[in-house]
Design a protein around this motif. Structure first.
Motif, PDB file in Angstrom:
ATOM      1  N   GLY A   1      50.009   2.491  17.511  1.00  0.00           N
ATOM      2  CA  GLY A   1      49.504   3.800  17.898  1.00  0.00           C
ATOM      3  C   GLY A   1      49.726   4.031  19.373  1.00  0.00           C
ATOM      4  O   GLY A   1      50.315   3.195  20.074  1.00  0.00           O
ATOM      5  N   GLY A   2      49.259   5.164  19.866  1.00  0.00           N
ATOM      6  CA  GLY A   2      49.469   5.473  21.273  1.00  0.00           C
ATOM      7  C   GLY A   2      48.547   6.564  21.761  1.00  0.00           C
ATOM      8  O   GLY A   2      47.768   7.150  21.014  1.00  0.00           O
ATOM      9  N   LEU A   3      48.664   6.840  23.062  1.00  0.00           N
ATOM     10  CA  LEU A   3      47.846   7.838  23.743  1.00  0.00           C
ATOM     11  C   LEU A   3      48.750   8.704  24.601  1.00  0.00           C
ATOM     12  O   LEU A   3      49.612   8.193  25.322  1.00  0.00           O
ATOM     13  CB  LEU A   3      46.802   7.145  24.624  1.00  0.00           C
ATOM     14  CG  LEU A   3      46.066   8.009  25.661  1.00  0.00           C
ATOM     15  CD1 LEU A   3      45.157   9.011  24.951  1.00  0.00           C
ATOM     16  CD2 LEU A   3      45.259   7.132  26.609  1.00  0.00           C
ATOM     17  N   TRP A   4      48.534  10.014  24.528  1.00  0.00           N
ATOM     18  CA  TRP A   4      49.308  10.970  25.306  1.00  0.00           C
ATOM     19  C   TRP A   4      48.365  11.949  25.979  1.00  0.00           C
ATOM     20  O   TRP A   4      47.419  12.437  25.351  1.00  0.00           O
ATOM     21  CB  TRP A   4      50.288  11.735  24.409  1.00  0.00           C
ATOM     22  CG  TRP A   4      51.316  10.850  23.781  1.00  0.00           C
ATOM     23  CD1 TRP A   4      51.107   9.967  22.750  1.00  0.00           C
ATOM     24  CD2 TRP A   4      52.689  10.730  24.141  1.00  0.00           C
ATOM     25  NE1 TRP A   4      52.282   9.313  22.444  1.00  0.00           N
ATOM     26  CE2 TRP A   4      53.264   9.760  23.278  1.00  0.00           C
ATOM     27  CE3 TRP A   4      53.493  11.358  25.089  1.00  0.00           C
ATOM     28  CZ2 TRP A   4      54.604   9.413  23.357  1.00  0.00           C
ATOM     29  CZ3 TRP A   4      54.835  11.016  25.163  1.00  0.00           C
ATOM     30  CH2 TRP A   4      55.374  10.052  24.307  1.00  0.00           C
ATOM     31  N   ILE A   5      48.620  12.247  27.248  1.00  0.00           N
ATOM     32  CA  ILE A   5      47.859  13.248  27.994  1.00  0.00           C
ATOM     33  C   ILE A   5      48.843  14.307  28.473  1.00  0.00           C
ATOM     34  O   ILE A   5      49.850  13.984  29.113  1.00  0.00           O
ATOM     35  CB  ILE A   5      47.130  12.624  29.196  1.00  0.00           C
ATOM     36  CG1 ILE A   5      46.181  11.512  28.740  1.00  0.00           C
ATOM     37  CG2 ILE A   5      46.360  13.701  29.969  1.00  0.00           C
ATOM     38  CD1 ILE A   5      45.569  10.729  29.895  1.00  0.00           C
ATOM     39  N   PHE A   6      48.568  15.563  28.164  1.00  0.00           N
ATOM     40  CA  PHE A   6      49.455  16.661  28.529  1.00  0.00           C
ATOM     41  C   PHE A   6      48.722  17.632  29.446  1.00  0.00           C
ATOM     42  O   PHE A   6      47.561  17.980  29.196  1.00  0.00           O
ATOM     43  CB  PHE A   6      49.912  17.425  27.284  1.00  0.00           C
ATOM     44  CG  PHE A   6      50.613  16.576  26.260  1.00  0.00           C
ATOM     45  CD1 PHE A   6      51.902  16.142  26.464  1.00  0.00           C
ATOM     46  CD2 PHE A   6      49.963  16.210  25.088  1.00  0.00           C
ATOM     47  CE1 PHE A   6      52.555  15.355  25.524  1.00  0.00           C
ATOM     48  CE2 PHE A   6      50.597  15.432  24.132  1.00  0.00           C
ATOM     49  CZ  PHE A   6      51.902  15.002  24.345  1.00  0.00           C
ATOM     50  N   LEU A   7      49.412  18.091  30.486  1.00  0.00           N
ATOM     51  CA  LEU A   7      48.851  19.083  31.396  1.00  0.00           C
ATOM     52  C   LEU A   7      49.851  20.219  31.561  1.00  0.00           C
ATOM     53  O   LEU A   7      50.994  20.002  31.963  1.00  0.00           O
ATOM     54  CB  LEU A   7      48.544  18.453  32.757  1.00  0.00           C
ATOM     55  CG  LEU A   7      47.907  19.367  33.812  1.00  0.00           C
ATOM     56  CD1 LEU A   7      46.533  19.854  33.352  1.00  0.00           C
ATOM     57  CD2 LEU A   7      47.779  18.622  35.145  1.00  0.00           C
ATOM     58  N   PHE A   8      49.411  21.432  31.242  1.00  0.00           N
ATOM     59  CA  PHE A   8      50.266  22.617  31.316  1.00  0.00           C
ATOM     60  C   PHE A   8      49.799  23.516  32.449  1.00  0.00           C
ATOM     61  O   PHE A   8      48.608  23.879  32.523  1.00  0.00           O
ATOM     62  CB  PHE A   8      50.219  23.401  30.007  1.00  0.00           C
ATOM     63  CG  PHE A   8      50.730  22.641  28.813  1.00  0.00           C
ATOM     64  CD1 PHE A   8      52.071  22.696  28.460  1.00  0.00           C
ATOM     65  CD2 PHE A   8      49.871  21.869  28.041  1.00  0.00           C
ATOM     66  CE1 PHE A   8      52.547  22.004  27.357  1.00  0.00           C
ATOM     67  CE2 PHE A   8      50.332  21.169  26.936  1.00  0.00           C
ATOM     68  CZ  PHE A   8      51.673  21.234  26.593  1.00  0.00           C
ATOM     69  N   TYR A   9      50.726  23.916  33.309  1.00  0.00           N
ATOM     70  CA  TYR A   9      50.463  24.852  34.403  1.00  0.00           C
ATOM     71  C   TYR A   9      49.273  24.416  35.268  1.00  0.00           C
ATOM     72  O   TYR A   9      48.566  25.262  35.821  1.00  0.00           O
ATOM     73  CB  TYR A   9      50.237  26.269  33.861  1.00  0.00           C
ATOM     74  CG  TYR A   9      51.429  26.829  33.121  1.00  0.00           C
ATOM     75  CD1 TYR A   9      52.697  26.874  33.714  1.00  0.00           C
ATOM     76  CD2 TYR A   9      51.301  27.327  31.824  1.00  0.00           C
ATOM     77  CE1 TYR A   9      53.793  27.385  33.030  1.00  0.00           C
ATOM     78  CE2 TYR A   9      52.404  27.849  31.141  1.00  0.00           C
ATOM     79  CZ  TYR A   9      53.645  27.868  31.749  1.00  0.00           C
ATOM     80  OH  TYR A   9      54.736  28.380  31.085  1.00  0.00           O
ATOM     81  N   GLU A  10      49.073  23.103  35.373  1.00  0.00           N
ATOM     82  CA  GLU A  10      47.988  22.541  36.192  1.00  0.00           C
ATOM     83  C   GLU A  10      46.618  23.061  35.767  1.00  0.00           C
ATOM     84  O   GLU A  10      45.659  23.012  36.534  1.00  0.00           O
ATOM     85  CB  GLU A  10      48.209  22.855  37.693  1.00  0.00           C
ATOM     86  CG  GLU A  10      49.528  22.357  38.246  1.00  0.00           C
ATOM     87  CD  GLU A  10      49.555  20.853  38.409  1.00  0.00           C
ATOM     88  OE1 GLU A  10      48.503  20.195  38.239  1.00  0.00           O
ATOM     89  OE2 GLU A  10      50.641  20.323  38.712  1.00  0.00           O
TER      90      GLU A  10
END
Length: 237
Positions: free
Chosen positions: A196-205
């Protein structure tokens, strides 16, 4: 719905696994970026049928993400110069957006102001984040079989200050970005027993999501009553 099986060869569609009629899907979509920031974007192979079903989703998510009150200068530029003209040209799209407008009060340096915010439905945003995660898994972890994983969009933060809640995880993850104030991602999959895994996404701050995925049942998402995803999306997304 049957889950597709990871093909034994690449390239293949990162959504359904098809190895025919392939095209390139940019993640995030090209329309999230000003034209002068569209070089070297992340992309993954997708079949034309899956790709065709994503174009309306691209526009809908761009509207919501770029409309965030604390969006970066690039996000505000996209909203002003791309989103608003598009809404003026497409009356049906504008009417759909109006359904999700809600009054809200925000604290600013000049005091509390009232503004209309777009409350984008979770049933549209969750599959979008699932799509971004699968595409980047396909690109950066080619041997990992995410086709058998559960995907859980576990958290959503709508202000950049709240990113501090997950900041302690970031030093242990691999970080990448595209565009100036457009898209950042941090991710990690254990090298030993990659289940499995972990993802963090940030859009337009401004808008941040966490996606957890894995083969264990504990990753199975729990949706609220009445949750129903948009039927026009690819069936294996």
């Amino acid at each position: 719905m049957l889950t597709p099986v990871k093909p034994g060869q690449r390239p293949h569609c990162y959504i359904c696994g098809s190895t025919s009629n392939l095209t390139e899907d940019h993640v995030p979509p090209k329309c999230f970026f000003p034209t002068n920031q569209r070089q070297n974007l992340f992309s993954a192979d997708s079949c034309k049928e899956c790709h065709r079903r994503l174009s309306m989703d691209d526009e809908a998510t761009r509207i919501w993400l770029s409309s965030a009150a604390s969006a970066s200068p690039t996000g505000k530029w996209i909203f002003r110069n791309e989103v608003l003209p598009s809404l003026r040209k497409k009356p049906k799209l504008l009417e759909n957006v109006r359904k999700f407008l809600a009054p809200s009060k925000r604290q600013t340096p000049h005091g509390i102001v009232e503004a209309n915010l777009i409350n984008f439905p979770q049933a549209r945003m969750i599959p979008f984040i699932r799509r971004i995660t699968k595409a980047l898994l396909y690109r950066f972890h080619p041997t990992y079989d995410y086709f058998s994983d559960h995907f859980n969009v576990a958290y959503q933060f709508e202000t950049p200050a709240n990113v501090t809640k997950v900041r302690s995880l970031i030093p242990y993850l691999t970080g990448m970005s595209r565009g100036i104030g457009v898209f950042k991602v941090w991710h990690g999959i254990p090298s030993e027993k990659p289940m499995g895994g972990l993802w963090i996404f940030l859009f337009y701050e401004a808008v941040c999501f966490i996606c957890l995925h894995g083969k264990d049942e504990k990753f199975t998402p729990k949706y609220p009553a009445g949750y129903s995803e948009w039927p026009e999306l690819p069936k294996h997304l």
